[in-house]
Scaffold this motif. Structure first.
Motif, PDB file in Angstrom:
ATOM      1  N   UNK A   1       1.915   0.397 -12.450  1.00 44.72           N
ATOM      2  CA  UNK A   1       2.854   0.975 -11.426  1.00 44.72           C
ATOM      3  C   UNK A   1       1.741   2.027 -10.397  1.00 44.72           C
ATOM      4  N   UNK A   2       0.933   2.507 -10.983  1.00 47.64           N
ATOM      5  CA  UNK A   2       0.037   3.349  -9.950  1.00 47.64           C
ATOM      6  C   UNK A   2      -0.660   2.700  -8.930  1.00 47.64           C
ATOM      7  N   UNK A   3      -0.560   1.389  -9.046  1.00 49.55           N
ATOM      8  CA  UNK A   3      -1.155   0.430  -7.732  1.00 49.55           C
ATOM      9  C   UNK A   3      -0.144   0.119  -6.781  1.00 49.55           C
ATOM     10  N   UNK A   4       1.011   0.769  -6.760  1.00 45.82           N
ATOM     11  CA  UNK A   4       1.876   0.628  -5.561  1.00 45.82           C
ATOM     12  C   UNK A   4       1.211   0.722  -4.400  1.00 45.82           C
ATOM     13  N   UNK A   5       0.477   2.027  -3.853  1.00 45.94           N
ATOM     14  CA  UNK A   5      -0.085   2.027  -2.941  1.00 45.94           C
ATOM     15  C   UNK A   5      -1.244   0.995  -2.532  1.00 45.94           C
ATOM     16  N   UNK A   6      -1.843   0.693  -3.693  1.00 46.26           N
ATOM     17  CA  UNK A   6      -3.023  -0.251  -3.563  1.00 46.26           C
ATOM     18  C   UNK A   6      -2.432  -1.617  -3.201  1.00 46.26           C
ATOM     19  N   UNK A   7      -1.340  -1.894  -3.508  1.00 49.25           N
ATOM     20  CA  UNK A   7      -0.647  -3.239  -3.206  1.00 49.25           C
ATOM     21  C   UNK A   7      -0.440  -3.038  -1.822  1.00 49.25           C
ATOM     22  N   UNK A   8       0.078  -2.042  -1.266  1.00 52.45           N
ATOM     23  CA  UNK A   8       0.340  -1.810   0.253  1.00 52.45           C
ATOM     24  C   UNK A   8      -1.060  -2.144   0.976  1.00 52.45           C
ATOM     25  N   UNK A   9      -2.416  -1.646   0.543  1.00 49.91           N
ATOM     26  CA  UNK A   9      -3.346  -1.650   1.240  1.00 49.91           C
ATOM     27  C   UNK A   9      -3.902  -3.353   1.351  1.00 49.91           C
ATOM     28  N   UNK A  10      -3.452  -3.972   0.102  1.00 48.15           N
ATOM     29  CA  UNK A  10      -3.746  -5.474   0.203  1.00 48.15           C
ATOM     30  C   UNK A  10      -3.289  -6.251   1.414  1.00 48.15           C
TER      31      UNK A  10
ATOM     32  N   UNK B   1      -3.525  -5.308   4.427  1.00 44.18           N
ATOM     33  CA  UNK B   1      -4.487  -4.986   5.781  1.00 44.18           C
ATOM     34  C   UNK B   1      -5.338  -6.374   5.848  1.00 44.18           C
ATOM     35  N   UNK B   2      -5.286  -7.312   4.756  1.00 43.33           N
ATOM     36  CA  UNK B   2      -5.963  -8.728   5.038  1.00 43.33           C
ATOM     37  C   UNK B   2      -5.207  -9.669   5.988  1.00 43.33           C
ATOM     38  N   UNK B   3      -3.993  -9.226   6.107  1.00 46.28           N
ATOM     39  CA  UNK B   3      -3.240 -10.061   7.209  1.00 46.28           C
ATOM     40  C   UNK B   3      -2.624  -9.324   8.332  1.00 46.28           C
TER      41      UNK B   3
ATOM     42  N   UNK C   1       1.035  -2.214  11.426  1.00 46.08           N
ATOM     43  CA  UNK C   1       2.164  -3.206  11.195  1.00 46.08           C
ATOM     44  C   UNK C   1       2.575  -3.010   9.708  1.00 46.08           C
ATOM     45  N   UNK C   2       1.574  -2.727   8.794  1.00 46.25           N
ATOM     46  CA  UNK C   2       1.744  -2.836   7.312  1.00 46.25           C
ATOM     47  C   UNK C   2       2.630  -1.468   7.190  1.00 46.25           C
ATOM     48  N   UNK C   3       2.229  -0.113   7.738  1.00 47.44           N
ATOM     49  CA  UNK C   3       3.361   0.743   7.397  1.00 47.44           C
ATOM     50  C   UNK C   3       4.521   0.773   8.055  1.00 47.44           C
ATOM     51  N   UNK C   4       4.640   0.009   9.082  1.00 42.60           N
ATOM     52  CA  UNK C   4       6.001  -0.285   9.771  1.00 42.60           C
ATOM     53  C   UNK C   4       6.919  -1.172   8.521  1.00 42.60           C
TER      54      UNK C   4
ATOM     55  N   UNK D   1      -3.390   7.563   7.710  1.00 45.13           N
ATOM     56  CA  UNK D   1      -3.356   6.004   7.164  1.00 45.13           C
ATOM     57  C   UNK D   1      -3.187   5.008   8.094  1.00 45.13           C
ATOM     58  N   UNK D   2      -3.003   5.219   9.403  1.00 45.08           N
ATOM     59  CA  UNK D   2      -3.304   3.907  10.333  1.00 45.08           C
ATOM     60  C   UNK D   2      -4.635   3.852  10.570  1.00 45.08           C
ATOM     61  N   UNK D   3      -5.629   4.414   9.996  1.00 46.39           N
ATOM     62  CA  UNK D   3      -6.969   4.290  10.120  1.00 46.39           C
ATOM     63  C   UNK D   3      -7.672   3.890   8.853  1.00 46.39           C
ATOM     64  N   UNK D   4      -6.973   4.315   7.702  1.00 44.49           N
ATOM     65  CA  UNK D   4      -7.438   4.322   6.288  1.00 44.49           C
ATOM     66  C   UNK D   4      -6.221   4.243   5.437  1.00 44.49           C
ATOM     67  N   UNK D   5      -5.932   2.908   5.143  1.00 43.31           N
ATOM     68  CA  UNK D   5      -4.485   2.614   4.073  1.00 43.31           C
ATOM     69  C   UNK D   5      -4.920   2.948   2.688  1.00 43.31           C
ATOM     70  N   UNK D   6      -6.283   3.121   2.230  1.00 44.57           N
ATOM     71  CA  UNK D   6      -6.680   3.529   0.903  1.00 44.57           C
ATOM     72  C   UNK D   6      -6.063   5.011   0.729  1.00 44.57           C
ATOM     73  N   UNK D   7      -5.863   5.746   1.611  1.00 41.08           N
ATOM     74  CA  UNK D   7      -5.158   7.088   1.407  1.00 41.08           C
ATOM     75  C   UNK D   7      -3.899   7.076   0.606  1.00 41.08           C
ATOM     76  N   UNK D   8      -3.224   5.892   0.845  1.00 39.07           N
ATOM     77  CA  UNK D   8      -1.833   5.886   0.056  1.00 39.07           C
ATOM     78  C   UNK D   8      -2.131   5.457  -1.374  1.00 39.07           C
ATOM     79  N   UNK D   9      -3.299   4.826  -1.760  1.00 35.72           N
ATOM     80  CA  UNK D   9      -3.516   4.544  -2.937  1.00 35.72           C
ATOM     81  C   UNK D   9      -3.853   5.732  -4.019  1.00 35.72           C
ATOM     82  N   UNK D  10      -4.096   6.816  -3.490  1.00 39.94           N
ATOM     83  CA  UNK D  10      -4.493   7.975  -4.082  1.00 39.94           C
ATOM     84  C   UNK D  10      -3.321   9.018  -3.803  1.00 39.94           C
ATOM     85  N   UNK D  11      -2.028   8.841  -3.966  1.00 45.08           N
ATOM     86  CA  UNK D  11      -1.063   9.902  -3.686  1.00 45.08           C
ATOM     87  C   UNK D  11      -1.453  11.290  -4.321  1.00 45.08           C
TER      88      UNK D  11
END
Length: 489
Positions: free
Chosen positions: A397-406, A408-410, A415-418, A459-469
């Motif tokens: 469950x702690x990977x919610x933010x990590x999944x969000x970071x995935x 950015x592959x597409x 756009x991911x944050x929106x 987070x618009x520059x570095x989505x990994x920030x949200x993987x470490x809340x």
């Protein structure tokens, strides 16, 4: 219509899972939601007892976390704004929260702030609370073995603790697509527990042998009027005719569902439902769609394959759940009909708890389709919603933010944050007359719910920030209440 919705703002409802483990899930769900009706009073008492104990203990365990205090107007200054709608940050703004909503969001300096708390954000980024469109509040964090061996009340206590962790990860709203979440939603809405807003779907409605039919072979054949153990839990409902579909859909609405989940094909976890099987006929799916429309809301259909997707869209379903195996033609049909694709960025086995070999094989097939699915979604301009479907592991469950970071592959980070804020909020609003939260979610604008995060970094520059809340979310506010505040630190 707004006044009618406001009168129902306290509505509550239920839910169940999709990426579950195999046969053990039958027993797990039975333990989780056994005797809901008979034990409703005990659940209520447990929630009341929890309200006296959990907030003190759990918040004390979170550095910088603060128990909700009586609400007073709060003015935020000196922040960089991501509003859930624009793709760029905005500067020179101030925001005022009054009650549970945003009363002002304007440029310049605020006026008189007497009687208000003023928070200088130190130039940090402010953004809306995140939304997870595929979550299972009661099944997310406990291993199957623990659920099997635990008392019913412990499962609810554990779900309450996980709800708080979900909120502190920055997810202020979830759409629960499976699990007996009635009491949890009620406890959160009434302020007994901290946790995200919950949009419950009720029991997932499936056919004999479909995904979610976890009956033992000794329960077959099904006789007229027979209700299986898994159905009695409220986790799943089996229907094999259009009339049965209408009945099961109405039962979910009786309990407070905000939308309905229908199974359109096989699933990863159900041992006897291959992914390529089809469940309901088009007229049966239409029965669900029509009944949900009568209740002023919509149907989401669990569908991986092109055939199941096309059948669901033809029946009028407004949301496809998963869709990892779509092809060019099915993507075109989704686009032409304006149907939502609510899906999850599964990329490897790191995104799922360990599972039996038969389920693992199906999961790998799903994962192999993820890249093609998102590329087709972008090519055809599909309305895509973000969810995670993380189950049976607190570490997972702690990977919610990590999944969000995935994502950015597409998609670009903006756009991911929106997608995880304003766009997901648009899909939630399809609940229409059954929407328990009638004001806007996922955006920061005047009149919207005051669900917001302050982030250390961009987070618009570095989505990994949200993987470490724990480190990077300095503030979490939901419904106008501050649940975490480390800005001063």
């Amino acid at each position: 219509m707004d006044s009618r919705r406001s009168r129902r703002a306290s509505a509550i409802g239920p839910a169940y899972a999709c990426q579950c483990k195999q046969a053990l899930t039958q027993y797990a769900n039975r333990r989780i939601s056994a005797d809901l009706a008979r034990r409703g009073f005990l659940i209520g008492m447990g929630a009341s007892m929890l309200s006296a104990v959990l907030p003190e203990l759990s918040f004390a365990q979170q550095p910088g976390a603060a128990a909700p205090a009586p609400m007073q107007p709060v003015t935020f200054t000196n922040f960089r704004l991501f509003d859930g709608k624009s793709g760029a940050l905005q500067d020179g703004m101030y925001l005022v929260v009054d009650g549970n909503r945003i009363s002002q969001l304007r440029r310049g300096a605020p006026g008189a702030t007497v009687g208000q708390r003023v928070i200088d954000c130190g130039g940090k980024v402010m953004m809306p609370g995140l939304i997870d469109m595929h979550w299972h509040a009661l099944l997310a964090a406990l291993p199957i073995a623990t659920i099997m061996q635990s008392d019913f009340s412990f499962v609810y206590l554990a779900a309450g603790a996980e709800a708080q962790r979900t909120l502190l990860r920055g997810f202020t709203t979830i759409r629960d697509v499976g699990g007996p979440a009635f009491a949890l939603k009620q406890a959160i809405d009434s302020g007994m527990l901290s946790g995200p807003r919950i949009y419950p779907s009720g029991a997932m409605i499936t056919t004999t042998g479909g995904h979610g039919d976890f009956r033992l072979l000794t329960d077959v054949p099904r006789t007229s009027g027979q209700i299986s153990a898994v159905e009695r839990t409220g986790a799943a409902a089996i229907a094999d005719s259009a009339d049965e579909v209408r009945l099961r859909v109405r039962e979910q609405f009786m309990q407070g569902a905000t939308q309905i989940k229908i199974v359109g094909c096989g699933g990863v976890s159900t041992p006897r439902s291959p992914l390529d099987m089809l469940t309901f006929t088009e007229p049966q799916l239409k029965a669900a769609v029509e009944t949900a429309s009568d209740w002023g809301t919509y149907v989401l259909v669990h569908a991986y394959t092109p055939e199941s997707v096309k059948r669901a869209v033809a029946a009028g379903a407004q949301c496809i759940e998963h869709g990892h195996l779509i092809d060019e033609r099915s993507a075109e049909i989704i686009a032409k009909n304006g149907t939502w694709l609510s899906t999850q960025p599964f990329t490897s086995e790191e995104d799922v708890a360990p599972m039996a070999p038969s389920s693992r094989e199906k999961f790998l097939e799903v994962t192999a389709g993820t890249d093609t699915m998102y590329k087709l979604a972008r090519k055809h301009g599909l309305k895509v919603a973000f969810g995670t479907d993380l189950l049976f592991s607190q570490a997972l469950t702690q990977r919610q933010g990590t999944m969000l970071g995935h994502m950015t592959r597409w998609y670009p980070p903006a756009e991911v944050l929106k997608m995880a804020t304003g766009i997901n909020g648009q899909l939630l609003a399809l609940a229409g007359e059954r929407n328990p939260y009638p004001h806007k979610l996922g955006v920061l604008e005047e009149g919207a719910y005051a669900d917001l995060l302050i982030v250390a970094g961009d987070p618009l520059e570095d989505m990994t920030l949200l993987a470490s809340p724990d480190q990077n979310l300095l503030m979490v506010m939901k419904d106008g209440r501050i649940f975490k505040d480390t800005i001063k630190a």
